[in-house]
Structure formats: structure tokens, C-alpha cells
Motif scaffolding. Sequence first.
Motif, PDB file in Angstrom:
ATOM      1  N   UNK A 106       0.715  -1.050   0.587  1.00  0.00           N
ATOM      2  CA  UNK A 106       0.101   0.088  -0.091  1.00  0.00           C
ATOM      3  C   UNK A 106       0.926   1.254  -0.128  1.00  0.00           C
ATOM      4  N   UNK A 107       0.096   2.454  -1.124  1.00  0.00           N
ATOM      5  CA  UNK A 107       0.679   3.120  -1.077  1.00  0.00           C
ATOM      6  C   UNK A 107       0.411   4.341  -0.315  1.00  0.00           C
ATOM      7  N   UNK A 108       0.300   6.216  -0.033  1.00  0.00           N
ATOM      8  CA  UNK A 108      -0.429   6.876   0.221  1.00  0.00           C
ATOM      9  C   UNK A 108      -0.616   8.148  -0.027  1.00  0.00           C
ATOM     10  N   UNK A 109      -0.737   8.638  -0.628  1.00  0.00           N
ATOM     11  CA  UNK A 109      -0.431  10.571  -1.083  1.00  0.00           C
ATOM     12  C   UNK A 109      -1.839  11.419  -0.356  1.00  0.00           C
ATOM     13  N   UNK A 110      -1.508  12.466  -1.463  1.00  0.00           N
ATOM     14  CA  UNK A 110      -2.143  13.738  -1.273  1.00  0.00           C
ATOM     15  C   UNK A 110      -2.997  13.882  -2.302  1.00  0.00           C
ATOM     16  N   UNK A 111      -3.194  13.662  -3.318  1.00  0.00           N
ATOM     17  CA  UNK A 111      -3.271  13.163  -4.530  1.00  0.00           C
ATOM     18  C   UNK A 111      -3.431  15.707  -4.609  1.00  0.00           C
ATOM     19  N   UNK A 112      -2.809  16.076  -3.835  1.00  0.00           N
ATOM     20  CA  UNK A 112      -2.772  17.196  -4.515  1.00  0.00           C
ATOM     21  C   UNK A 112      -2.483  17.661  -5.529  1.00  0.00           C
ATOM     22  N   UNK A 113      -2.885  18.793  -6.470  1.00  0.00           N
ATOM     23  CA  UNK A 113      -3.584  20.006  -6.282  1.00  0.00           C
ATOM     24  C   UNK A 113      -5.568  19.761  -6.463  1.00  0.00           C
ATOM     25  N   UNK A 114      -5.190  18.178  -5.827  1.00  0.00           N
ATOM     26  CA  UNK A 114      -6.563  17.569  -6.049  1.00  0.00           C
ATOM     27  C   UNK A 114      -7.969  18.130  -7.358  1.00  0.00           C
ATOM     28  N   UNK A 115      -7.604  17.495  -8.484  1.00  0.00           N
ATOM     29  CA  UNK A 115      -8.443  17.346  -9.574  1.00  0.00           C
ATOM     30  C   UNK A 115      -9.633  17.523  -9.155  1.00  0.00           C
ATOM     31  N   UNK A 116     -10.136  18.295 -10.111  1.00  0.00           N
ATOM     32  CA  UNK A 116     -12.031  17.976 -11.054  1.00  0.00           C
ATOM     33  C   UNK A 116     -12.356  17.639  -9.730  1.00  0.00           C
ATOM     34  N   UNK A 117     -12.637  17.785  -8.137  1.00  0.00           N
ATOM     35  CA  UNK A 117     -13.131  17.281  -6.786  1.00  0.00           C
ATOM     36  C   UNK A 117     -14.655  19.507  -7.547  1.00  0.00           C
ATOM     37  N   UNK A 118     -15.721  18.865  -6.864  1.00  0.00           N
ATOM     38  CA  UNK A 118     -16.994  19.343  -7.134  1.00  0.00           C
ATOM     39  C   UNK A 118     -17.267  19.958  -6.148  1.00  0.00           C
ATOM     40  N   UNK A 119     -17.492  19.264  -4.643  1.00  0.00           N
ATOM     41  CA  UNK A 119     -17.968  20.201  -3.572  1.00  0.00           C
ATOM     42  C   UNK A 119     -16.837  20.840  -2.757  1.00  0.00           C
ATOM     43  N   UNK A 120     -15.715  20.574  -2.968  1.00  0.00           N
ATOM     44  CA  UNK A 120     -15.312  20.967  -1.448  1.00  0.00           C
ATOM     45  C   UNK A 120     -13.465  21.118  -1.520  1.00  0.00           C
ATOM     46  N   UNK A 121     -12.609  21.913  -1.635  1.00  0.00           N
ATOM     47  CA  UNK A 121     -11.498  21.184  -1.708  1.00  0.00           C
ATOM     48  C   UNK A 121     -10.826  21.175  -0.005  1.00  0.00           C
ATOM     49  N   UNK A 122     -10.062  20.054   0.545  1.00  0.00           N
ATOM     50  CA  UNK A 122      -9.928  19.693   1.525  1.00  0.00           C
ATOM     51  C   UNK A 122      -8.527  20.365   1.636  1.00  0.00           C
TER      52      UNK A 122
END
Length: 314
Positions: A262-278
Motif C-alpha cells: 500500500x501507498x499513500x499520497x495527498x493527491x494535491x492539487x486535487x483535480x476535478x473536486x466538485x463540492x469542497x477542497x480539502x
Amino acid sequence: MSKPTTGDFTKTPGWMDWYTGPSKPRFQVPAGAVDAHCHVFGPGAEFPYAPERKYTPCDASKAQLYALRDHLGFARNVVVQATCHGADNRAMVDALVSSGGKARGVATVKRSVSDAELQAMHDAGVRGVRFNFVKRLVDFTPKEELMEIAGRIAKFGWHVVIYFEAVDLPELWDFFTALPTTVVVDHMGRPDVSKPVDGPEFELFVKFMREHPNVWSKVTCPERLSVTGPKAMAGPMSGEQSAYTDVIPFAKRIVDEFPDRVLWGTDWPHPNLKDHMPDDGLLVDFIPHIATTAEMQKKLLVDNPMRLYWPEEV
Ligand SMILES: O=C(O)c1cc(C(=O)O)oc(=O)c1
């Protein structure tokens, strides 16, 4: 952090920019932690977005990515080619080259790529290619072309990253299980977390990993997969240190059963989010909910990504 720009491009309507004021995580990541899934976008003025892209983002530069890395306490990044750059890997490769060895990358290539180009990318720090099956992000590429690419990149010791929706796993199964390399699944194969964690859809994903020891998973993107939240964002609607509780059973199940894959990442800059930005600081606080011991956290954040991306240092 400095504010995102857009250059001469016009962002997709409704585009959500990445959050410029991330908090300091309460969870302290172990020394040497790797953010194993993140992107750079442009800047468009320097690295234009691809004509065939399905979205136009705000810019997200290497300097902004590396400032976030330092702020969150990470040591290294794996920069994954974003679909808005198509198979033009210059922005991603430029980020790797300027990282002082602290970033490795995953590219998108076409069948026409030459061995010299693959070698140049390898020298810059690329260690994998990404095959994308999410229809809203890319046009279809025939599977025999992808299999040919997989055979060629295998010779460089690279792996294949796959991105797909859970409902498409049955149809893609034979192709995925025939890949000759390590296979890394983006975002747990996007489970529908409103379905049971032990229901047929997620069981198929677990079976995929159980029966194929070359398959790894990124336990990433609770902010994309969550339906009921609460959300990891600043302000009164915040989930603070217990965000995205509906995603926890899915990610925890994968970490518990496959701690070495398993790996983990932020996914920054979070493309295509629709309802909020973490808030990326609060996203880091999600980690101890899915990797519940110091030993598992070290595997997830240090040992596993180092083995895959910096094997010469392990
Ligand atoms: O779900 C997405 O929209 C998304 C897009 C991209 C990309 O455009 O490369 O990458 C991701 O990891 C996730």
C-alpha cells in the motif's frame, strides 16, 4: 503558500483551486515519509496544457508542491502525470529534475515513444507509466497498444499505474492480470463507499489483490470517495481530525490485509473536486485512522514507497 494562477488558459467552469492555507497536521508522519501520489499542473505559461485534455486546471507548480511537502513534514514525492498534460511529460519531468533527487515520477506515454525517450525519462527519475480507464478523463486507447507499452517499460524495471472505476474491474480483469510488471492501483479502484465494505464490488477488488501479489494499491483520495463525510476542510463544516469516516473501513481493510503493498499520497492539487477542497493538513490526519500502528504507518509512508521508487537506497 502563494495563490494559484492560470496563465493564458481559462479554467474549466466551476474549477476548485487548491487550498492555500493548509494546517499543520497533528499526526506527525515518520521520518523519510513519501507523498506517493501528487501532481503538478503547468504552469500553463511554461508547460501548456494538452490540446486533448478534458479539463483545464489552475496552475500548481513544482515550487508550490515542494512547499507543501515541507509544510506537511514529508521528505519525498512521487509526481504522477496528470491527464490535463496528456502524454507531454515535460512539467512532471521538470519537477523531478529540480527536486534534488527527492521526487520520482510516473509518466503517460504513447506507443510511438522511443527507447531513447524512455531512457531520458528514467534518468530524470521516472519509474512507471499510468494507464487511465476513467472515461471522463481520457479517450480510449486500445488494450494491445497498452500491453505493448507495458512490455517495453518492463525492461526499464518500471511498473504500471492503473486508474479505473470499481464497476469496470470485471471487464478490465483479464487485461490487468496479464500485465507483466508490478501494478499499482490508484485510489483503491474507486469503490462506491455507500455499498458494503464486504459486498461483492469491494470483495472483487480484495480478490484482485489477494490473488495477484504484484498488485499494490494507493489508499488515497478519501475526499473523492466520501459520500457522507465529514469533510477535511477548515471552517464550521469541517471533519477536523475525523474526516471521511465512510471511507475508513475500505482503506483500513486494504492496509490491514496488504500492509506491504500500500501507498499513500495527498493527491494535491486535487483535480476535478466538485463540492469542497480539502485542507491537506487535515488529510494527513486521516492516515492514523487507516494505518493504526506505528509499524503499519512506516510501511505505508516509508518502506513501501522506498522499495518501489528508490530501491537502490533500501
Ligand atoms: O479523479 C480525478 O479527476 C483525477 C484526475 C487525475 C488526472 O487528471 O490525472 O488524477 C487523479 O489522480 C484523479
